[in-house]
Design a protein around this motif. Sequence first.
Motif, mmCIF file in Angstrom:
data_model
loop_
_atom_site.group_PDB
_atom_site.id
_atom_site.type_symbol
_atom_site.label_atom_id
_atom_site.label_comp_id
_atom_site.label_asym_id
_atom_site.label_seq_id
_atom_site.Cartn_x
_atom_site.Cartn_y
_atom_site.Cartn_z
ATOM 1 N N ALA A 1 0.830 -1.214 0.139
ATOM 2 C CA ALA A 1 -0.125 0.033 -0.120
ATOM 3 C C ALA A 1 0.725 1.253 0.130
ATOM 4 C CB ALA A 1 -1.013 0.047 1.152
ATOM 5 N N PHE A 2 2.100 1.177 0.480
ATOM 6 C CA PHE A 2 2.854 2.354 0.615
ATOM 7 C C PHE A 2 2.961 3.236 -0.382
ATOM 8 C CE2 PHE A 2 7.187 4.373 0.584
ATOM 9 C CZ PHE A 2 7.179 5.061 1.950
ATOM 10 N N PRO A 3 3.121 2.721 -1.937
ATOM 11 C CA PRO A 3 3.381 3.625 -2.923
ATOM 12 C C PRO A 3 1.969 4.368 -3.232
ATOM 13 C CG PRO A 3 4.218 1.811 -3.638
ATOM 14 C CD PRO A 3 3.689 1.411 -2.187
ATOM 15 N N LEU A 4 0.953 3.812 -2.919
ATOM 16 C CA LEU A 4 -0.340 4.169 -3.244
ATOM 17 C C LEU A 4 -0.644 5.576 -2.152
ATOM 18 C CD1 LEU A 4 -2.394 0.935 -3.523
ATOM 19 C CD2 LEU A 4 -1.990 2.793 -5.316
ATOM 20 N N ARG A 5 -0.062 5.084 -0.923
ATOM 21 C CA ARG A 5 -0.507 6.167 0.258
ATOM 22 C C ARG A 5 0.399 7.281 -0.135
ATOM 23 N NH1 ARG A 5 -3.285 4.168 3.925
ATOM 24 N NH2 ARG A 5 -3.375 1.993 4.691
ATOM 25 N N ARG A 6 1.642 6.943 -0.801
ATOM 26 C CA ARG A 6 2.543 8.213 -0.988
ATOM 27 C C ARG A 6 2.053 8.991 -2.152
ATOM 28 N NH1 ARG A 6 5.842 9.857 2.764
ATOM 29 N NH2 ARG A 6 6.935 11.147 0.961
ATOM 30 N N HIS A 7 1.545 8.338 -3.263
ATOM 31 C CA HIS A 7 1.410 9.028 -4.286
ATOM 32 C C HIS A 7 -0.074 8.910 -5.040
ATOM 33 C CE1 HIS A 7 5.733 9.134 -4.328
ATOM 34 N NE2 HIS A 7 5.695 8.114 -4.583
ATOM 35 N N SER A 8 -0.994 8.722 -4.134
ATOM 36 C CA SER A 8 -2.295 8.694 -4.624
ATOM 37 C C SER A 8 -3.215 9.329 -3.763
ATOM 38 C CB SER A 8 -2.948 7.584 -5.167
ATOM 39 O OG SER A 8 -3.168 6.536 -3.638
ATOM 40 N N ASP A 9 -4.579 9.798 -4.102
ATOM 41 C CA ASP A 9 -5.417 10.596 -3.016
ATOM 42 C C ASP A 9 -6.444 9.579 -2.769
ATOM 43 O OD1 ASP A 9 -3.631 12.950 -3.388
ATOM 44 O OD2 ASP A 9 -5.102 13.568 -5.182
ATOM 45 N N LEU A 10 -6.317 8.501 -2.971
ATOM 46 C CA LEU A 10 -7.175 7.419 -2.603
ATOM 47 C C LEU A 10 -7.444 7.550 -0.978
ATOM 48 C CD1 LEU A 10 -6.136 4.460 -4.984
ATOM 49 C CD2 LEU A 10 -7.865 6.196 -5.239
ATOM 50 N N ALA A 11 -8.568 7.090 -1.006
ATOM 51 C CA ALA A 11 -9.222 6.729 0.691
ATOM 52 C C ALA A 11 -8.484 5.393 1.254
ATOM 53 C CB ALA A 11 -10.728 6.908 0.674
ATOM 54 N N ASN A 12 -8.515 5.515 2.403
ATOM 55 C CA ASN A 12 -7.657 4.622 3.296
ATOM 56 C C ASN A 12 -8.176 3.099 2.724
ATOM 57 O OD1 ASN A 12 -6.059 3.211 4.944
ATOM 58 N ND2 ASN A 12 -7.640 3.110 6.482
ATOM 59 N N ASP A 13 -9.511 2.793 2.774
ATOM 60 C CA ASP A 13 -10.223 1.560 2.481
ATOM 61 C C ASP A 13 -9.838 1.403 1.285
ATOM 62 O OD1 ASP A 13 -11.295 1.767 4.678
ATOM 63 O OD2 ASP A 13 -13.233 2.260 4.226
ATOM 64 N N GLU A 14 -10.077 2.138 0.021
ATOM 65 C CA GLU A 14 -9.584 2.010 -1.233
ATOM 66 C C GLU A 14 -8.193 1.341 -1.484
ATOM 67 O OE1 GLU A 14 -11.506 1.993 -3.971
ATOM 68 O OE2 GLU A 14 -9.957 1.690 -5.319
ATOM 69 N N ILE A 15 -7.346 2.175 -0.553
ATOM 70 C CA ILE A 15 -5.990 1.718 -0.694
ATOM 71 C C ILE A 15 -5.835 0.313 -0.253
ATOM 72 C CG2 ILE A 15 -3.533 2.038 0.483
ATOM 73 C CD1 ILE A 15 -4.000 5.161 0.109
ATOM 74 N N ARG A 16 -6.332 -0.052 0.640
ATOM 75 C CA ARG A 16 -6.381 -1.347 1.439
ATOM 76 C C ARG A 16 -6.709 -2.498 0.637
ATOM 77 N NH1 ARG A 16 -5.438 -2.352 6.991
ATOM 78 N NH2 ARG A 16 -6.193 -4.505 6.603
ATOM 79 N N SER A 17 -7.904 -2.160 -0.151
ATOM 80 C CA SER A 17 -8.457 -3.335 -1.203
ATOM 81 C C SER A 17 -7.671 -3.409 -2.159
ATOM 82 C CB SER A 17 -9.828 -2.723 -1.437
ATOM 83 O OG SER A 17 -10.002 -1.780 -2.480
ATOM 84 N N ARG A 18 -7.125 -2.165 -2.617
ATOM 85 C CA ARG A 18 -6.169 -2.406 -3.917
ATOM 86 C C ARG A 18 -4.744 -3.194 -3.495
ATOM 87 N NH1 ARG A 18 -5.466 2.545 -7.996
ATOM 88 N NH2 ARG A 18 -7.936 2.946 -8.221
ATOM 89 N N ALA A 19 -4.316 -3.180 -2.306
ATOM 90 C CA ALA A 19 -3.164 -3.496 -1.993
ATOM 91 C C ALA A 19 -3.597 -4.913 -1.885
ATOM 92 C CB ALA A 19 -2.618 -2.815 -0.511
#
Lengths: 464, 249, 249
Positions: free
Chosen positions: B106-124
Motif C-alpha cells: 500500500a505504501f506507494p499508493l499512500r504516498r502517491h495517490s489521493d485514494l481513501a484508506n479503504d480503497e488503498i487497502r482493497s487495492r493492496a
Amino acid sequence: MNRMRSALVGAFVLVGLLLFGTGLFLIGDRRLLFVEQFEINSTFGKVTGLEVGTAVTVAGLAAGEVLEITLPSRPSDRFHVRMRLREDVRHLIRADSTAGVQTDGIVGNAFIQISVGTDASPPVTAGDTITGIDPIEFADLIQEGRDTFRTVSQEIIDLQDDVSGAVAALTETVETANGVIENVGQDLETLTATGSRIATDVEGTIADLRVTVNDVGNGQGSIGRLLTDDTLYERLTGIGSEAQLAVRNLRETTDRARAAVEGFTGPNGTSQQISQTLRNTLAEVQEVTSDLAEGTEALKRNFLFRGFFRQRGFFDLDTISTQAYQAGILEGDDRTALRVWVDAGVLFAVDPDGVQRLTEEGRRRIDSVMADLVRYPRDSPLIVEGYADASEGGAPYLRSVDRAQLVRGYLLQRFRRQATLTDIMALGESAPDSPRGDGRWSGVALTLFVRNDALGAFANTSTR
Amino acid sequence: MATDRPAVELRAVSKSFGTRKVLDDVSLTIEAGRSICILGRSGTGKSVSLKTIIGLIRPDTGGVLIEGEDITGLSSRELSRVRKRIGFLFQYAALFDSISVGENVAFPLRRHSDLANDEIRSRASHLLTQVGLGREYDKMPSDLSGGMKKRAGLARALALQPPILLADEPSAGLDPVTAGEIDALLVTLKQQSSTTLIVVTHNIPSARTIADELVFLHEGRIIAQGAPAALDRSDIPLVRQFMTSEGAG
Amino acid sequence: MHLLVVVGEAARFAGRVIVESVRPPYEFRETLRQLFELGCRSVPLIAASGFAVGIVLSMHTRASLARFGAEALIPAGLAIALVRETGPLTAGLLLSGRIGAGIGAELGAMKVTEQIDALEATAVDSFRYLVVTRVIACVIALPLLTSLMNFTGMFGGYVAETSITGTPFQAYFRQAFTAIEFSDLIPATLKTMVFGFIIASVASYLGINTNSGTEGVGRASTQSVVASSILLIAANVLLVRIIFFFYPV
C-alpha cells in the motif's frame, strides 16, 4: 500509525510540556510574575552588592526584586534604584518607610530591606521614591573606626589627668585630715585604702582601654564580632549613648569629689563642726568613690564607641533630655550649631478641622533656608526644633511635635536628606536663644550641626 | 504517453566505481511494451544498469532517457515524477521491515495517490491476491519466506501500475518451482498489460520464457543482443556457453 | 585526509538536514511515528534513570551540605544541579545510547537490504523520509524527555529526603525552586534540542553510509553511540560557554 500510538505521542508531548511549563511557572511564581505588582524607587549613595534581580523584602517578607539601577549623573548625586514589589504589601510601605541595603550574614547575598512605615504617614503610590539608607561597609567601618579610636585615645588621656587629679586631691585631703582629727581615724583608714584602690582601678581601666583601642585600631579585637550582627545599628547607637552617659557621670563624680574635699579644707568652724563636716564629707566621698568605680566600669564597656558615633552623626535623640539638648550636648567641642529660626506664621496654616499643614510660602521659606545650609557637608546632622507658644492654645509640646515633623517630612522628600541624619526635637515653648528675646518661640528652628573644620573652610569661602 | 518514443534508452552510458569500470559506453534502446532480459556473469554491471535506469545511480557520462526524457540532470523532485512510472523489484525484495506486508504494497499508493484508506487497502489486498499472498496482508516481512517476499516485492512494484517494470534477479535464490511461479507472474503481466519489462537474470530458462530480446553484458559492455533464437546461434563462446546452460540461480 | 573527508561530509549532511527540515512538504506522519519510537519509548528509561539519579544526587548533596549544617539547601542544591547540567547531560547521553544505536542500526540495516534504494525507487525522498523525520523527532523529544528527567530526578530527591526528614511534597518543591532562575531552566533545557540534533544526525549519517553488510550494521550502531556521545559532550562545553556568555552568573 494507529490511534493508540497517536494518543501516546500526544500524551508524551503534553506531559513533557506540562513539566517544563510547571518549572517555568514555579520560577515565575517565586519571582511574582503572576501577581499584581507596583514599582517604587529609592536612592543610594553606594550600591554595594546590589544588582538587577536582587531580592527586596518588606519587614523581612520576600516582596519583590530590583528592576534597574541607574548611575548618578554626577558624583554628588545618588544611585537610583527601581524596584518591583507585590501590590499586597503596598499599604505597609508609607512615605516615611526607608530602604536599606543589607547582607545575609557576613558573606551572604545583599538584599534591600524596606521598613514598614508609621500608621500616620500616607501609603506610597506606584512610582514614589522612598528614602534609601546606605549600607555600612566593612572597610569603611574599620577605617572610620581607626580615626575614631585616635580621638578616643586622646580623650582617655585627658580623662586620666582629671581623674588622677581628683584622686590625688582626695588622698591628700584625707592625709591632711588625719593630722587634724583623731577620732575619725578608722574612717580615714578605710577611705585612704578605698581611695588608693579606686586610683589603681581607674588607672587600670584606662590602661585596658588603651590596649583595646590599639587592638581595634590594628584591626583586631571584638569589633569584628559586632559587624556580623543584624541589629548592628541599634546596638551601636545604644552603646554610644550609654558611653556618653558614663563619661558624663564620671566627670560629675570627679567634680563632686573635688567639691567635697574643698568643703572639708574650709578654714573655719569648731572641732565639733569640723568633725561633723568631716563625717559628712567622708560619707560623700565614699559614695563618690563607689560611683567613680561604677562609672569607670560602665566606661570600660562602652566608651570605645562614643567618639565614633559623634563623628558619624549617629545619635539617639530619645535618650537626650531637652535640657541637655539646649545645653548644647550635640555640639561638644568639635561641632557648631548653625540655627535658623523660622516663624510659624510664615510656615503653617491651620485647616478648618484644626490640622496644621505646611503652606506654599512656608515651603519656599524652608527652601531658601536650606539653600544656605546645603553648602555644608551632607552628613552633618540636622535637627528640626519645634516650638509652640502657649498663647496659641492647646498643648504647646504636641503642637511643636507636629510642626517639627511636618518640616522634617518636607526636608526628607524635597532635599533627600538622610533620615538617620535628620531628626526632630520638640521643645514646646522653651527657647532660651530665641530672637524674640523673651526665651520663647513659635515655629521651628533648623539647626545644622557642622564639624568645626568643615565650618571654617566653608565660612571662609562664604565671606570672600 | 509518447508511444513513438522508446520506453528506455541508454546513450553511451559509462560508470566507474573507483578504478573499476562497471558500465563502459553502453547504448541500449528498449521500445515500449517490449520485454528484455539482461544477462551476464556476476559483477558485469547488470544491477548497476538497472539502477542507472531508475536514477539510483548517476552515470559518469552518457544519457539515460525514460520515455524520451533525459533523467541524468533532473532534480530529485523531477526524478520522483519519473520514478512513479517505473516499478522496481529488488533482488532481495527490500520490503520495509517496519511495516506489514500489506502496508508495503500500500505504501506507494499512500504516498502517491489521493485514494481513501479503504480503497488503498482493497487495492493492496487485490495486488497481494494476484501474487498469491491474499492472506498475508497483516504479516510482517520477517515472517515471510524468500519467495513470498519476492512476490510481495513484485506486488509493491506494481502498485502504481507503472508502464515500465525493472526486476533484479527475480528468480535468484529460489527453488525452481517458486522461480517458475515468479516467471509466470511476469509473463502474465506482460501479456495482460503492455508493460515494458527489463529483467536482470542469469537464469536462461526464465529469460527464454519472459524475454522478447536478450542483452549480454560482459565487463561493462554489451557483447551480444538479439532474440533468444538468434543468440542460440551466436559465435561468441561465452554467449553460447550461457545459452546452453540450464542456469540455476 | 580520510578524517577531513568524513568531517566535511558529515557537516554537509548536517547542513542538508537543516535545509530540508524547513522545506515543505513535511513528512508529518512519519515524524509522528518517529516521535513515538524515539520519544515515547524512551520514557521508561528516562523516568527510571532520572529517579535513580535524583536519589543518588540527593544523598550526595545531603552528605556535603550536612557537613556545613546547611540541610535546608538540599532541595535547592539538587534542583540546581539537575536542571542546569545533570538532567540535560544525563538524558542526552542515555538517549545517545538508546536512540543513537537504534537509528544507526535501523538505517544501516535498511541500507544494506536496499530498503533505502527501494524507497527512492518508490519515488520517496529517502533523506527527507528517513533522516529529517528522525532528526525533528529527536529535536522535539529531547527537551521533553529532559523535563521528564528533571522532574523524576527531583521526585527521586524528594523520596530520598522525605524518608529521612519527612519533608512534605509541596515544601520540598517550593524550596527546590527557590534557587532556580529562568536563566537556569530555559537555556539548559533548550540546549538539549542541539543534543537531539547531534544524536539523530550522527546516527543517521553513519547508518545511511553503512556499506559492508551485516557487520557494517553493527559497526554503524556502535559508532553512532560513540560519535554522538563524544560530539554531544563537546557541544555541551560549547553550549555552556555560550549560555554563560548570555546569562552570566
